[in-house]
Scaffold this motif. Structure first.
Motif, PDB file in Angstrom:
ATOM      1  N   THR A 152       0.831  -1.221   0.000  1.00  0.00           N
ATOM      2  CA  THR A 152       0.000   0.000   0.000  1.00  0.00           C
ATOM      3  C   THR A 152       0.859   1.262   0.000  1.00  0.00           C
ATOM      4  N   GLY A 153       2.108   1.149   0.448  1.00  0.00           N
ATOM      5  CA  GLY A 153       2.975   2.325   0.547  1.00  0.00           C
ATOM      6  C   GLY A 153       2.743   3.131   1.811  1.00  0.00           C
ATOM      7  N   ASN A 154       1.799   2.682   2.631  1.00  0.00           N
ATOM      8  CA  ASN A 154       1.463   3.437   3.839  1.00  0.00           C
ATOM      9  C   ASN A 154       2.624   3.486   4.827  1.00  0.00           C
ATOM     10  N   GLU A 155       3.298   2.353   5.007  1.00  0.00           N
ATOM     11  CA  GLU A 155       4.421   2.321   5.950  1.00  0.00           C
ATOM     12  C   GLU A 155       5.577   3.208   5.480  1.00  0.00           C
ATOM     13  N   LEU A 156       5.786   3.265   4.166  1.00  0.00           N
ATOM     14  CA  LEU A 156       6.840   4.136   3.640  1.00  0.00           C
ATOM     15  C   LEU A 156       6.483   5.600   3.885  1.00  0.00           C
ATOM     16  N   SER A 157       5.204   5.945   3.711  1.00  0.00           N
ATOM     17  CA  SER A 157       4.756   7.320   3.975  1.00  0.00           C
ATOM     18  C   SER A 157       4.975   7.691   5.434  1.00  0.00           C
ATOM     19  N   ILE A 158       4.681   6.754   6.328  1.00  0.00           N
ATOM     20  CA  ILE A 158       4.874   7.002   7.764  1.00  0.00           C
ATOM     21  C   ILE A 158       6.363   7.171   8.069  1.00  0.00           C
ATOM     22  N   LEU A 159       7.209   6.365   7.420  1.00  0.00           N
ATOM     23  CA  LEU A 159       8.655   6.492   7.604  1.00  0.00           C
ATOM     24  C   LEU A 159       9.126   7.889   7.182  1.00  0.00           C
ATOM     25  N   ILE A 160       8.692   8.332   6.001  1.00  0.00           N
ATOM     26  CA  ILE A 160       9.079   9.658   5.506  1.00  0.00           C
ATOM     27  C   ILE A 160       8.565  10.744   6.441  1.00  0.00           C
ATOM     28  N   ASP A 161       7.315  10.620   6.883  1.00  0.00           N
ATOM     29  CA  ASP A 161       6.741  11.576   7.838  1.00  0.00           C
ATOM     30  C   ASP A 161       7.594  11.663   9.099  1.00  0.00           C
ATOM     31  N   SER A 162       8.034  10.512   9.584  1.00  0.00           N
ATOM     32  CA  SER A 162       8.809  10.463  10.828  1.00  0.00           C
ATOM     33  C   SER A 162      10.139  11.198  10.697  1.00  0.00           C
ATOM     34  N   LEU A 163      10.710  11.183   9.498  1.00  0.00           N
ATOM     35  CA  LEU A 163      12.029  11.776   9.284  1.00  0.00           C
ATOM     36  C   LEU A 163      11.969  13.225   8.821  1.00  0.00           C
ATOM     37  N   SER A 164      10.773  13.709   8.494  1.00  0.00           N
ATOM     38  CA  SER A 164      10.625  15.086   8.010  1.00  0.00           C
ATOM     39  C   SER A 164      10.444  16.040   9.175  1.00  0.00           C
ATOM     40  N   THR A 165      11.012  17.228   9.031  1.00  0.00           N
ATOM     41  CA  THR A 165      10.797  18.291  10.018  1.00  0.00           C
ATOM     42  C   THR A 165       9.710  19.203   9.481  1.00  0.00           C
ATOM     43  N   ASN A 166       8.637  19.377  10.243  1.00  0.00           N
ATOM     44  CA  ASN A 166       7.484  20.127   9.736  1.00  0.00           C
ATOM     45  C   ASN A 166       7.284  21.447  10.468  1.00  0.00           C
ATOM     46  N   LEU A 167       8.403  22.100  10.795  1.00  0.00           N
ATOM     47  CA  LEU A 167       8.335  23.391  11.479  1.00  0.00           C
ATOM     48  C   LEU A 167       7.794  24.447  10.520  1.00  0.00           C
ATOM     49  N   THR A 168       6.738  25.129  10.918  1.00  0.00           N
ATOM     50  CA  THR A 168       6.161  26.184  10.088  1.00  0.00           C
ATOM     51  C   THR A 168       5.342  27.106  10.971  1.00  0.00           C
ATOM     52  N   SER A 169       4.933  28.239  10.407  1.00  0.00           N
ATOM     53  CA  SER A 169       4.062  29.161  11.141  1.00  0.00           C
ATOM     54  C   SER A 169       3.460  30.139  10.143  1.00  0.00           C
ATOM     55  N   PHE A 170       2.429  30.826  10.557  1.00  0.00           N
ATOM     56  CA  PHE A 170       1.871  31.884   9.721  1.00  0.00           C
ATOM     57  C   PHE A 170       2.907  32.995   9.562  1.00  0.00           C
ATOM     58  N   PHE A 171       3.063  33.479   8.328  1.00  0.00           N
ATOM     59  CA  PHE A 171       3.953  34.592   7.996  1.00  0.00           C
ATOM     60  C   PHE A 171       5.386  34.362   8.489  1.00  0.00           C
ATOM     61  N   ARG A 172       5.816  33.114   8.434  1.00  0.00           N
ATOM     62  CA  ARG A 172       7.203  32.797   8.776  1.00  0.00           C
ATOM     63  C   ARG A 172       8.132  33.443   7.749  1.00  0.00           C
ATOM     64  N   GLU A 173       9.281  33.907   8.185  1.00  0.00           N
ATOM     65  CA  GLU A 173      10.215  34.651   7.346  1.00  0.00           C
ATOM     66  C   GLU A 173       9.484  35.832   6.692  1.00  0.00           C
ATOM     67  N   PRO A 174       9.081  36.796   7.527  1.00  0.00           N
ATOM     68  CA  PRO A 174       8.202  37.896   7.075  1.00  0.00           C
ATOM     69  C   PRO A 174       8.756  38.750   5.950  1.00  0.00           C
ATOM     70  N   GLN A 175      10.091  38.731   5.749  1.00  0.00           N
ATOM     71  CA  GLN A 175      10.648  39.552   4.671  1.00  0.00           C
ATOM     72  C   GLN A 175      10.113  39.145   3.309  1.00  0.00           C
ATOM     73  N   HIS A 176       9.726  37.891   3.160  1.00  0.00           N
ATOM     74  CA  HIS A 176       9.164  37.441   1.883  1.00  0.00           C
ATOM     75  C   HIS A 176       7.789  38.052   1.642  1.00  0.00           C
ATOM     76  N   PHE A 177       6.979  38.084   2.673  1.00  0.00           N
ATOM     77  CA  PHE A 177       5.639  38.659   2.537  1.00  0.00           C
ATOM     78  C   PHE A 177       5.711  40.182   2.368  1.00  0.00           C
ATOM     79  N   GLU A 178       6.681  40.803   3.023  1.00  0.00           N
ATOM     80  CA  GLU A 178       6.890  42.245   2.853  1.00  0.00           C
ATOM     81  C   GLU A 178       7.324  42.558   1.428  1.00  0.00           C
TER      82      GLU A 178
END
Length: 282
Positions: free
Chosen positions: A67-93
């Motif tokens: 199904t590929g589900n376990e591989l997706s979970i593996l990739i999810d586990s190794l990914s860093t998902n740090l984010t926020s609204f308007f992160r790196e504000p110089q881009h939006f400016e």
């Protein structure tokens, strides 16, 4: 009976190579030797949940899962998902103060009222919703514009969070109060007070699973692309391939935004440097 703990599970060099090769071949993430302990710590939790006694046993399960589900979970586990609204504000400016008005004027002259943007590596949705807020604010009262932000990620769990459009008060703190009133609606979820993105905002963003290493079912030209804090996971060869594919999708005058720790230095490309992490297709 011996208790299996996170700290007791050894990641052999052979198993680490097997994992790093699989991840690289699947999605281009480069797990060099310095990432071995991170891989062990993050995947050990998965081993414990699945009652696997070794990484070799776990990897056999991943490879046998059709199904590929376990591989997706593996990739999810190794990914860093740090984010926020308007992160790196110089881009939006930059978009608000230097780019957007020129873009709208140029499109108006061509009678082209479509704005097309891609958030590549959108995580839990804060980035594409932030982009949509800026665009919707800019076109308000200026005629009938068609705004669409394509938001893609390889993490299925992050995409599910993004699609709900529900965020707690702490997550939406970076959103200016006026925009918060316009685009975020008080809501209760599981007895908790949260804020839900408005229908107008939701209609402007399209979420989809996409592995950047595969074919892109995306039609250009795009007005700008956000690919921020994604390429840090890739080697130079993969980065160069991505950069040139982004170039092909962008309209003339289109912008590529990269993350604060990313640079195109050492990569052969045709972009014009505007300022750190901002590049234009002439």
């Amino acid at each position: 009976m011996e208790t299996l703990t996170i700290h007791s599970i050894e990641l052999t060099e052979r198993d680490f190579r097997k994992i790093s090769n699989l991840v690289y071949d699947h999605c281009g993430i480069n797990l060099h030797d310095g990432k071995k302990e991170l891989v062990r710590a993050r995947l050990a939790k998965r081993l414990r949940l699945g009652k696997f006694r070794t990484f070799s046993e776990y990897m056999q399960n991943v490879l046998e899962d059709k199904t590929g589900n376990e591989l997706s979970i593996l990739i999810d586990s190794l990914s860093t998902n740090l984010t926020s609204f308007f992160r790196e504000p110089q881009h939006f400016e930059f978009i608000q103060n230097k780019f957007l008005q020129l873009l709208l004027d140029r499109k108006r002259k061509l009678h082209n009222y479509k704005i097309r943007v891609w958030s590549a590596g959108c995580s839990s949705g804060e980035e594409p919703y932030s982009i949509a807020i800026v665009l919707l604010d800019a076109i308000q009262g200026r005629g009938r514009w068609d705004v669409k932000v394509l938001a893609t990620d390889i993490s299925t769990s992050m995409l599910e969070i993004a699609k709900t459009g529900l965020y707690d008060a702490e997550r939406v703190k970076p959103v200016p109060s006026l925009q918060k009133q316009k685009y975020l609606v008080p809501h209760r979820s599981n007895g908790q007070k949260v804020l839900e993105v408005s229908r107008q905002l939701r209609d402007a963003v399209i979420f989809s699973y996409l592995n950047l290493m595969n074919d892109w079912p995306i039609k250009g030209p795009l007005d700008f692309i956000f690919c921020r804090n994604v390429m840090i996971y890739f080697d130079k060869t993969t980065q160069a391939s991505l950069i040139n594919r982004f170039w092909d999708l962008l309209d003339s005058g289109g912008i590529l935004f990269t993350g604060h720790s990313e640079s195109l230095t050492g990569i052969e490309h045709k972009f014009k440097y505007i300022q750190p992490t901002i590049y234009m297709k002439p």
